[in-house]
Scaffold this motif. Structure first.
Motif, PDB file in Angstrom:
ATOM      1  N   SER A 207       4.675  -0.481  -0.958  1.00  9.81           N
ATOM      2  CA  SER A 207       3.511   0.332  -1.315  1.00  9.81           C
ATOM      3  C   SER A 207       2.266  -0.216  -0.622  1.00  9.81           C
ATOM      4  O   SER A 207       2.107  -1.424  -0.469  1.00  9.81           O
ATOM      5  N   VAL A 208       1.423   0.705  -0.220  1.00  9.24           N
ATOM      6  CA  VAL A 208       0.160   0.378   0.426  1.00  9.24           C
ATOM      7  C   VAL A 208      -0.931   0.827  -0.521  1.00  9.24           C
ATOM      8  O   VAL A 208      -0.914   1.957  -1.029  1.00  9.24           O
ATOM      9  N   LYS A 209      -1.890  -0.062  -0.782  1.00  8.15           N
ATOM     10  CA  LYS A 209      -2.900   0.226  -1.795  1.00  8.15           C
ATOM     11  C   LYS A 209      -3.775   1.421  -1.417  1.00  8.15           C
ATOM     12  O   LYS A 209      -3.929   2.353  -2.188  1.00  8.15           O
ATOM     13  N   ASP A 210      -4.353   1.398  -0.243  1.00  7.87           N
ATOM     14  CA  ASP A 210      -5.236   2.480   0.188  1.00  7.87           C
ATOM     15  C   ASP A 210      -4.651   3.166   1.421  1.00  7.87           C
ATOM     16  O   ASP A 210      -3.786   2.629   2.093  1.00  7.87           O
ATOM     17  N   SER A 211      -5.176   4.326   1.723  1.00 11.46           N
ATOM     18  CA  SER A 211      -4.772   5.028   2.930  1.00 11.46           C
ATOM     19  C   SER A 211      -5.305   4.272   4.148  1.00 11.46           C
ATOM     20  O   SER A 211      -6.486   3.924   4.200  1.00 11.46           O
ATOM     21  N   ILE A 212      -4.444   4.016   5.098  1.00  8.20           N
ATOM     22  CA  ILE A 212      -4.827   3.231   6.271  1.00  8.20           C
ATOM     23  C   ILE A 212      -5.120   4.195   7.411  1.00  8.20           C
ATOM     24  O   ILE A 212      -4.211   4.825   7.949  1.00  8.20           O
ATOM     25  N   LYS A 213      -6.398   4.301   7.774  1.00  6.95           N
ATOM     26  CA  LYS A 213      -6.810   5.255   8.785  1.00  6.95           C
ATOM     27  C   LYS A 213      -7.642   4.622   9.888  1.00  6.95           C
ATOM     28  O   LYS A 213      -8.270   5.312  10.665  1.00  6.95           O
ATOM     29  N   SER A 214      -7.652   3.273   9.954  1.00  7.26           N
ATOM     30  CA  SER A 214      -8.395   2.608  11.014  1.00  7.26           C
ATOM     31  C   SER A 214      -7.663   1.340  11.435  1.00  7.26           C
ATOM     32  O   SER A 214      -6.793   0.837  10.715  1.00  7.26           O
ATOM     33  N   LEU A 215      -8.037   0.830  12.589  1.00  5.86           N
ATOM     34  CA  LEU A 215      -7.428  -0.397  13.095  1.00  5.86           C
ATOM     35  C   LEU A 215      -7.878  -1.579  12.248  1.00  5.86           C
ATOM     36  O   LEU A 215      -8.956  -1.571  11.666  1.00  5.86           O
ATOM     37  N   GLY A 216      -7.025  -2.617  12.175  1.00  4.44           N
ATOM     38  CA  GLY A 216      -7.405  -3.805  11.430  1.00  4.44           C
ATOM     39  C   GLY A 216      -6.212  -4.478  10.777  1.00  4.44           C
ATOM     40  O   GLY A 216      -5.060  -4.146  11.042  1.00  4.44           O
ATOM     41  N   SER A 217      -6.503  -5.442   9.913  1.00  5.34           N
ATOM     42  CA  SER A 217      -5.473  -6.187   9.191  1.00  5.34           C
ATOM     43  C   SER A 217      -5.396  -5.696   7.756  1.00  5.34           C
ATOM     44  O   SER A 217      -6.422  -5.497   7.108  1.00  5.34           O
ATOM     45  N   TYR A 218      -4.173  -5.551   7.256  1.00  3.02           N
ATOM     46  CA  TYR A 218      -3.957  -5.028   5.914  1.00  3.02           C
ATOM     47  C   TYR A 218      -2.831  -5.790   5.231  1.00  3.02           C
ATOM     48  O   TYR A 218      -2.125  -6.569   5.858  1.00  3.02           O
ATOM     49  N   VAL A 219      -2.654  -5.502   3.949  1.00  2.73           N
ATOM     50  CA  VAL A 219      -1.578  -6.111   3.162  1.00  2.73           C
ATOM     51  C   VAL A 219      -0.858  -5.004   2.393  1.00  2.73           C
ATOM     52  O   VAL A 219      -1.491  -4.159   1.769  1.00  2.73           O
ATOM     53  N   ALA A 220       0.471  -5.026   2.463  1.00  2.00           N
ATOM     54  CA  ALA A 220       1.304  -4.120   1.680  1.00  2.00           C
ATOM     55  C   ALA A 220       2.097  -4.962   0.685  1.00  2.00           C
ATOM     56  O   ALA A 220       2.269  -6.162   0.874  1.00  2.00           O
ATOM     57  N   VAL A 221       2.576  -4.328  -0.360  1.00  2.00           N
ATOM     58  CA  VAL A 221       3.345  -5.043  -1.378  1.00  2.00           C
ATOM     59  C   VAL A 221       4.737  -4.418  -1.462  1.00  2.00           C
ATOM     60  O   VAL A 221       4.872  -3.195  -1.533  1.00  2.00           O
TER      61      VAL A 221
END
Length: 148
Positions: free
Chosen positions: A116-130
């Motif tokens: 699951s991804v917390k927020d909608s990812i619509k831009s470049l960058g670093s993120y965290v999924a669970v």
């Protein structure tokens, strides 16, 4: 209405949990789709006996999930997608499907439904999924979204 879940149901519970749901949800969706049974006293006794017999198997499954979570903690994924170079926004969005595919390329067979991804990812960058690997074990997956 009390029911016993026969499989994991997102936002409700895990297999073999006894949960309360509204009558319509239980009778019209969960029970006909073989996701749950009615929690009668005899069904609860059978569940308790089955859980006693499966206790060592469940401990092994939890240990395997914890080992996988430890491996996933060291993984850093890179997901390449089409993006606008000027604004850094991507075309579309990154979902759990792309994350599961990137994990499978690295040798981890993770079902997309548990990521699951917390927020909608619509831009470049670093993120965290669970990733929910077990009812008591979850792993954070760090990933970077880069332009193709």
């Amino acid at each position: 209405m009390e029911i016993i879940l026969l499989e994991d149901v997102q936002n409700l519970g895990y297999k073999d949990d006894v949960v309360k749901v509204k009558n319509g949800y239980g009778l019209n969706y969960l029970i006909p789709n073989k996701k749950a049974i009615v929690a009668t006293p005899s069904a609860k006794k059978m569940l308790e006996e089955n859980l006693k017999q499966r206790a060592h198997k469940l401990a092994k499954i939890k240990a395997e999930a914890q080992a996988l979570a430890d491996k996933l903690a060291n993984v850093n994924l890179t997901i390449a997608t089409k993006a606008n170079a000027e604004t850094g926004s991507i075309y579309g969005s990154i979902t759990n499907i792309q994350i599961a595919e990137a994990l499978s390329k690295q040798g981890f067979e993770i079902d997309r439904k548990i990521v699951s991804v917390k927020d909608s990812i619509k831009s470049l960058g670093s993120y965290v999924a669970v990733a929910r690997l077990h009812k008591e074990v979850s792993a954070e997956i760090k990933f970077d979204v880069v332009a193709e």
